[in-house]
Design a protein around this motif. Structure first.
Motif, short mmCIF file in Angstrom:
data_model
loop_
_atom_site.label_atom_id
_atom_site.label_comp_id
_atom_site.label_asym_id
_atom_site.label_seq_id
_atom_site.Cartn_x
_atom_site.Cartn_y
_atom_site.Cartn_z
N VAL A 1 0.85 -1.30 0.01
CA VAL A 1 -0.13 -0.03 -0.04
C VAL A 1 0.91 1.21 0.06
O VAL A 1 1.88 1.42 0.86
CB VAL A 1 -0.74 -0.04 1.33
CG1 VAL A 1 -2.14 1.31 1.19
CG2 VAL A 1 -1.72 -1.12 1.49
N SER A 2 0.82 2.05 -1.12
CA SER A 2 1.45 3.32 -1.00
C SER A 2 0.64 4.43 -1.86
O SER A 2 0.41 4.20 -2.85
CB SER A 2 2.73 3.01 -1.42
OG SER A 2 3.49 3.97 -1.86
N GLN A 3 0.80 5.69 -1.15
CA GLN A 3 0.12 6.82 -1.79
C GLN A 3 1.16 7.02 -3.06
O GLN A 3 0.79 7.20 -4.20
CB GLN A 3 0.31 7.96 -0.87
CG GLN A 3 -0.54 9.34 -1.25
CD GLN A 3 0.37 10.00 -2.42
OE1 GLN A 3 -0.20 10.28 -3.60
NE2 GLN A 3 1.61 10.30 -2.09
N SER A 4 2.46 7.20 -2.65
CA SER A 4 3.46 7.80 -3.94
C SER A 4 3.66 6.60 -4.87
O SER A 4 4.09 6.82 -6.02
CB SER A 4 4.74 8.20 -3.13
OG SER A 4 5.29 6.90 -2.70
N GLY A 5 3.50 5.39 -4.22
CA GLY A 5 4.32 4.14 -5.09
C GLY A 5 5.66 4.55 -5.33
O GLY A 5 6.28 3.80 -6.15
N GLU A 6 6.37 4.96 -4.45
CA GLU A 6 7.79 5.26 -4.71
C GLU A 6 8.54 5.01 -3.61
O GLU A 6 9.70 5.31 -3.42
CB GLU A 6 8.19 6.78 -5.22
CG GLU A 6 7.56 7.22 -6.59
CD GLU A 6 8.16 6.35 -7.66
OE1 GLU A 6 9.16 5.70 -7.59
OE2 GLU A 6 7.61 6.51 -8.84
N THR A 7 7.88 4.72 -2.24
CA THR A 7 8.49 4.47 -0.98
C THR A 7 9.48 3.45 -1.10
O THR A 7 9.00 2.25 -1.30
CB THR A 7 7.53 4.18 0.08
OG1 THR A 7 6.59 5.17 0.03
CG2 THR A 7 7.84 3.98 1.40
N ALA A 8 10.84 3.72 -0.87
CA ALA A 8 11.91 2.73 -1.06
C ALA A 8 11.57 1.45 -0.05
O ALA A 8 11.88 0.45 -0.76
CB ALA A 8 13.25 3.36 -0.62
N LYS B 1 1.30 13.75 15.81
CA LYS B 1 2.70 14.12 16.23
C LYS B 1 3.44 14.61 14.91
O LYS B 1 4.21 15.38 15.25
CB LYS B 1 3.25 12.77 16.81
CG LYS B 1 3.65 11.55 16.08
CD LYS B 1 4.04 10.29 16.85
CE LYS B 1 3.60 8.98 16.52
NZ LYS B 1 3.76 8.15 17.43
N GLU B 2 3.07 13.98 13.80
CA GLU B 2 3.83 14.56 12.62
C GLU B 2 3.68 16.04 12.49
O GLU B 2 4.62 16.64 11.83
CB GLU B 2 3.79 13.50 11.37
CG GLU B 2 2.59 13.74 10.74
CD GLU B 2 2.32 12.88 9.17
OE1 GLU B 2 3.50 12.90 8.73
OE2 GLU B 2 1.25 12.47 9.04
N ILE B 3 2.51 16.68 12.64
CA ILE B 3 2.23 17.90 12.40
C ILE B 3 2.47 19.00 13.61
O ILE B 3 2.35 20.25 13.23
CB ILE B 3 1.16 18.19 11.42
CG1 ILE B 3 -0.18 17.71 12.01
CG2 ILE B 3 1.29 17.55 10.08
CD1 ILE B 3 -1.32 18.19 11.13
O1 M6R Z 1 3.86 7.30 -0.41
P1 M6R Z 1 3.67 6.28 0.95
O2 M6R Z 1 2.24 5.97 1.08
O3 M6R Z 1 4.28 4.98 0.37
O4 M6R Z 1 4.06 6.82 1.95
C1 M6R Z 1 4.10 6.17 3.33
C2 M6R Z 1 4.62 6.95 4.47
O5 M6R Z 1 5.73 7.77 4.42
C3 M6R Z 1 3.30 8.01 4.70
O6 M6R Z 1 2.08 7.56 4.88
C4 M6R Z 1 3.87 9.13 5.74
O7 M6R Z 1 3.72 8.09 6.90
C5 M6R Z 1 3.01 10.22 5.97
N1 M6R Z 1 3.74 11.31 6.14
C6 M6R Z 1 1.93 10.13 7.02
O8 M6R Z 1 0.73 11.26 6.93
#
Ligand code: M6R
Length: 606
Positions: free
Chosen positions: A344-351, A485-487
């Motif tokens: 699962v990945s938003q960017s599709g680029e997470t290493a 926590k992240e923001i």
């Molecule tokens: O692009 P991705 O979904 O693979 O990214 C995974 C995480 O780096 C991402 O969800 C991160 O935890 C966000 N900053 C959370 O808001």
């Protein structure tokens, strides 16, 4: 992480590059720079800190008029954020920008030092710039090929040569890059927003391809030097997608975009009232025959997987293992040919997620990607892909990408439950119908924003916070805690409500607010008992529960009610107040909501 932009065309290159860097800021950065060809000379300007610093320096120069150049936003890996470590790197004859990590840079550095090269920065990138200089023989493509045969790691490189002032060269491996094609103008970029105001047409650069941009034409070559025909794509998001559209922050805009994002996502996966995953390649037959299902992801995407696990196990009665991608690889997972690994990945680029996918493939498992960015590496490399349709997500804190991932897990769950005969077709239709109502209920949940703002005002000065819940509420509260926590930079933890008394409750005092999520009727009484336990130890309690919940007076200091009848869909609805609480806490504390410190939108290094 780092962002690359390059331009060659008739417009003012410096202006185009700065505009592109502005659009790449969301990826996360700590310094920025550009290099342009001016009067057959390469001129470089770079600066640590915000892009405004670079803009100011550029404004002081009168030698940057150009039609060809490259720019970069850097997210420090090797060497602290500083002017000298900023990109571009190089010298008067060859200059580069780089995204990725050169793993053998120490070895190359030693080699070059013996040849008399002196290094200024602590970066891995400078070694590539100097290696190009060392091997340069008057033929850029030959030189680049020589260099990439020597370097190990991941890279997207944009390169300019003084001797070829009207050409940009680019090459990539394990780091994203696209080429934008306008009228008599070309771009390289880490992603499309960098050039979207100029053109929507683009080529995807594949692994190990070498790109040459000149004379208004983009040429692509494979590693053997053969020319490649490419398919031109058109980005389907409109130009305003990268604008805030009247909202104070991208995060708030994206929170409000969730009803549409979910509608678009589920709309593409439902046919005649039933799940339809045929476009992904995941047939009913395959789905019904897997021995084990794994979900592997990072951060928010991993939290979506945790909700997915609860859903699948509850309705389809198939056990699911969820792994943090960075751990998956190193725990030597027991997976094989009849298993399904869902990335699962938003960017599709997470290493880390990419590395997990490679491992799963090596072990013979089927890989299914749930990805937002069309054409991203994970989407392209996985055996099957389900696209979420959230559109471009700019804020580093993921919101709409999370809820669309949940939406996909609902559909996947219904399909699997149907295949496994755990629900009837009629029940499945009923579930789908309820899911289709979720976007409208989210609109109602968005109306809790004043309450969330008030809750945020009560949290603004705390240093630690606990989120508690059970079952689906626990999975969801993990995301609530991460968001905060992240923001907001307030430390918070998420705990299974029943686990508190095994140690963590010793931390609870009047200084430690607790956000309790209790939307699951069958677990309500148990969670409330845990709420009472923390309340009696002085904690201020914010309870998030169902509209029809009967809550005794004094159990909570503040209650936010969640709409909707079915408990099953509560995670997707409860996400809204959790996102809003995090958002307003960050705003009240005066933080940089969309680009929080130290974070990058797309984490392309392991
Ligand atoms: O692009 P991705 O979904 O693979 O990214 C995974 C995480 O780096 C991402 O969800 C991160 O935890 C966000 N900053 C959370 O808001």
């Amino acid at each position: 992480m780092c962002g690359i932009v390059g331009y060659i065309g008739k417009k003012d290159c410096t202006e185009v590059l700065l505009g592109g860097l502005e659009k790449l800021k969301y990826r996360g950065y700590d310094s920025a720079g550009i290099a342009v060809v001016n009067n057959k000379e390469i001129k470089t300007v770079k600066s640590m800190g915000k892009l405004e610093n670079l803009v100011e320096l550029v404004g002081q120069r009168n030698d940057l008029e150009s039609h060809c150049g490259i720019g970069h936003t850097r997210w420090a890996t090797h060497g602290e954020p500083s002017d000298v470590n900023s990109h571009p790197h190089g010298n008067a004859r060859i200059t580069i920008v780089h995204n990725g990590i050169i793993e053998n840079y120490q070895k190359i550095k030693k080699f070059l030092e013996k040849k008399g090269y002196v290094f200024e920065s602590q970066t891995d990138t400078e070694t590539v710039a100097k290696l190009l200089d060392y091997y340069y023989n008057g033929d850029p493509t030959e030189t680049i090929r020589k260099v990439i045969s020597k370097i190990e790691g991941s890279y997207a490189l944009g390169i300019i040569f003084k001797d070829f002032p009207d050409t940009i060269y680019a090459v990539r491996k394990d780091s994203p890059m696209v080429v934008g094609v306008g009228k008599q103008e070309l771009f390289i970029a880490s992603d499309i927003p960098a050039f979207l105001e100029h053109t929507k047409n683009y080529y995807l650069v594949e692994e190990d391809e070498l790109v040459v941009l000149k004379d208004g034409k983009a040429e692509f070559y494979d590693p053997y030097g053969f020319a490649i025909e490419k398919q031109l794509h058109t980005a389907d998001f409109d130009i305003n997608v990268a604008e805030k559209g009247g909202y104070e922050h991208f995060m708030l805009k994206e929170i409000h975009e969730q009803p549409k994002a979910i509608n678009d996502t589920i709309g593409s996966l439902i046919n005649d009232g039933l799940p339809d995953l045929s476009e992904s390649g995941l047939t009913k037959e395959k789905l019904g025959n897997y021995n084990n299902i794994f979900v592997v992801a990072c951060g928010t995407a991993m939290h979506a997987g945790l909700v997915g696990k609860y859903l699948i196990e509850k309705l389809a009665r198939v056990s699911v293992t969820v792994d943090v991608a960075s751990e998956f690889k190193y725990r030597d997972p027991i997976i094989g040919e009849n298993d399904l690994v869902i990335l699962v990945s938003q960017s599709g680029e997470t290493a880390d997620t990419k590395a997990a996918m490679h491992l799963a493939k090596e072990k013979g498992a089927d890989t299914l990607a749930i990805v937002n960015v069309v054409g991203s590496s994970i989407a392209r490399e996985a055996d099957m892909v389900i696209y979420t349709r959230a559109g471009l997500e700019i804020s580093v804190a993921s919101t709409k990408a999370y809820t669309v991932q949940l939406a996909v897990f609902y559909i996947l769950t219904f399909e699997l439950a149907l295949v496994k005969n755990k629900i009837t077709e009629n029940q499945c239709r009923e579930y789908i119908h309820k899911l289709q109502q979720v976007p409208d209920i989210i609109k109602e949940m968005l109306e809790t924003k004043d309450k969330c703002q008030f809750v945020a005002s009560t949290l603004q000065n705390c240093t630690d916070l606990l989120y508690i819940g059970r079952g689906l509420d626990y999975a969801l509260s993990m995301e609530g805690s991460l968001k905060l926590k992240e923001i907001s930079y307030i430390h918070s933890e998420s705990y299974a409500a029943g686990e508190l008394k095994h140690g963590t409750i010793s931390l609870v005092t009047e200084e430690m607010p607790v956000i309790a999520v209790a939307t699951q009727k069958d677990l309500f009484a148990k969670t409330i008992s845990n709420v009472v336990e923390v309340k009696s130890r002085g904690a201020k309690v914010i309870l998030i529960t169902n509209e029809d919940a009967v809550v005794s007076p004094n159990v909570a200091d503040y209650i936010i009610y969640v709409k909707g009848e079915s408990d099953l869909f509560k995670p997707i609805l409860t996400a809204i107040p959790l996102q809003l609480i995090a958002y307003y806490t960050s705003v009240i504390r005066g933080n940089d909501v969309d680009t929080p410190r130290n974070l990058a939108k797309s984490v392309t290094v392991e």
